[in-house]
Design an enzyme around this catalytic site. Sequence first.
Site, PDB file in Angstrom:
ATOM      1  N   LYS A   4       0.844  -1.198   0.000  1.00  0.00           N
ATOM      2  CA  LYS A   4       0.000   0.000   0.000  1.00  0.00           C
ATOM      3  C   LYS A   4       0.882   1.252   0.000  1.00  0.00           C
ATOM      4  CE  LYS A   4      -0.289  -0.218   5.043  1.00  0.00           C
ATOM      5  NZ  LYS A   4      -0.982  -0.928   6.128  1.00  0.00           N
TER       6      LYS A   4
ATOM      7  N   TYR B 181      16.255  30.752   6.153  1.00  0.00           N
ATOM      8  CA  TYR B 181      15.056  31.430   6.651  1.00  0.00           C
ATOM      9  C   TYR B 181      15.076  31.522   8.174  1.00  0.00           C
ATOM     10  CZ  TYR B 181      12.433  31.004   2.229  1.00  0.00           C
ATOM     11  OH  TYR B 181      11.984  31.102   0.949  1.00  0.00           O
TER      12      TYR B 181
HETATM   13  C1  LIG Z   1      -0.280  -1.956   6.798  1.00  0.00           C
HETATM   14  C2  LIG Z   1      -0.843  -3.226   7.216  1.00  0.00           C
HETATM   15  C3  LIG Z   1      -0.017  -4.345   7.447  1.00  0.00           C
HETATM   16  C4  LIG Z   1       1.479  -4.283   7.372  1.00  0.00           C
HETATM   17  O1  LIG Z   1       2.011  -3.715   8.542  1.00  0.00           O
HETATM   18  P1  LIG Z   1       3.571  -3.669   8.793  1.00  0.00           P
HETATM   19  O2  LIG Z   1       3.746  -3.178  10.184  1.00  0.00           O
HETATM   20  O3  LIG Z   1       4.160  -2.705   7.810  1.00  0.00           O
HETATM   21  O4  LIG Z   1       4.080  -5.048   8.591  1.00  0.00           O
HETATM   22  C5  LIG Z   1      -0.642  -5.543   7.752  1.00  0.00           C
HETATM   23  N1  LIG Z   1      -1.975  -5.645   7.839  1.00  0.00           N
HETATM   24  C6  LIG Z   1      -2.798  -4.592   7.645  1.00  0.00           C
HETATM   25  C7  LIG Z   1      -4.263  -4.762   7.764  1.00  0.00           C
HETATM   26  C8  LIG Z   1      -2.256  -3.354   7.333  1.00  0.00           C
HETATM   27  O5  LIG Z   1      -3.074  -2.310   7.147  1.00  0.00           O
END
Ligand SMILES: *Cc1c(COP(=O)(O)O)cnc(C)c1O
Length: 381
Positions: free
Chosen positions: A41, A271
Site C-alpha cells: 500500500k 530562513y
Molecule cells: C499496513 C498493514 C499491514 C502491514 O504492517 P507492517 O507493520 O508494515 O508489517 C498488515 N496488515 C494490515 C491490515 C495493514 O493495514
Amino acid sequence: MSENFARRPTWVEINLNRLADNFHSIKEFVGSGIEYMAVVKADAYGHGAVPCAQALEKAGIDWFGVALPEEGLELRKNGIKSRILCLGGFWEGQENFIIENNLTPVIFQTEKARMFDRASKKAGLTSRIHVKIDTGMGRIGVRWDQLGDFLRELKKLPHLEVEGIMTHFASADDLDENEFTQGQIDKFYRAVEIFEDYGFFPKYKDLANSPGAVAHENSRSNLVRLGGILYGLGGDVLPRGIVKPKLEPVMTLHSKIAFLKEVPEGETVGYGRTHKTERRSIIATVPIGYQDGFVRSLSNCGRVLVNNQFAPIVGRISMDWTILDVTDIPRVKVNDEVVLIGQQNGLSILAEDLARQIGTISYEITCGINRRVIRNYVESE
Ligand SMILES: *Cc1c(COP(=O)(O)O)cnc(C)c1O
C-alpha cells in the site's frame, strides 16, 4: 518517468535485490508452510508499488496487500498475477472493477457485503471475500463480540464466499503490551469459532503484521501480512532486543552539492536566521527540501554523509534546498554526492534515525519522499 533528459541530481535508489533478500531472510526466520503477503500500500511505503511487486512476485510471494482497490488496479495493469487483498475494503462504485480485475476485498459492513453480493450476482459468479474482525485496534473491522448480526446477514448472500478472516494488531511491536496482543489473538480465535458456528470455514486466518510475524510466533497462523520489514525497516517497528531476521534497508536517498561558498564567522544562513556561523565556514547548498519529503523539522538537527563523513544540516530546510556545514569535510567540491539516507564508508543514516529525531516512525519518512524525487531501481540479473 522514462523521458531521457538531464535532471536535478536528487534521487532515491531502490535496491530490489535487497527487497528479495529481505523476503527470503524473513521466510527462513518465520518458516515455510504458510503463505506470505507483501503489503505494498501507499506505493510500497514510498518504494514504488509496481517494481517492488514485480520483484517480490519473482521472489515467490503469494499475496499482495493494498489499502485501496485503485492500488490493486495499478498492480494488475502492470502485470501482477498474484492474489491481491484490498485491506481497507472498497467504496461504493468500485465493485465492478474489483471483480473484473480479480481483486479481493476485505469486508466488515453488511451494506458493503450486500453491494458486493449484488455485483457478483450480476457478473454471474461467487466472489471470495475476507472479513476483518476488530479485536482491539478499534479501527475498521466487525467487533469480535458483535459478530452475530453481521454473520446472519452474510448467510443470506449466496454470491460471496468467506475465504479469509483477519484481524490487525495494535501493539505487537511493544513487548510491554504482550498481554494485550495475546488478548487480541484469543479474541480472534474466539471469532473463528463463532464463524464456524454459523457454518463459515474460511481458508485463511491471518493476524500478523511485521512485528506479529517476527515477535509473536503464535500469531503466524497460515498467512502473514508483511510491510515494513520487507523494506528493511525493522529498527523501529520490531521490538528491541529480540532475535530477528537479518534485514537490509531497500531505500537510500541521495543528492549532490549544488553550490559552495565561504561564509565569515557571525553570519546567519537560511530562513528565520536560525543558524549563526561560529567560525569561518564552508557552506554547501543541496537541492532537496521539504517538498521532497526531507522534512523541515530536521532543520538544524539532522546530518548527512559527504565524502565519507557526517556533515550537519544548518539553518532551516526550505522547500527546495537544504544547507550543510561542510567546513570539516576535506576536499569538498560542487557535485560531490550527499547521502541523506544510506551508507558511506561504514557510516550510516537510516530512515529510523531520521524518524527518531523528529518523533515519528521510519514508515512516515519513506512514504513521505515525494514523487518529485526520481526512483532509480537497482536489480542484478
Ligand atoms: C499496513 C498493514 C499491514 C502491514 O504492517 P507492517 O507493520 O508494515 O508489517 C498488515 N496488515 C494490515 C491490515 C495493514 O493495514
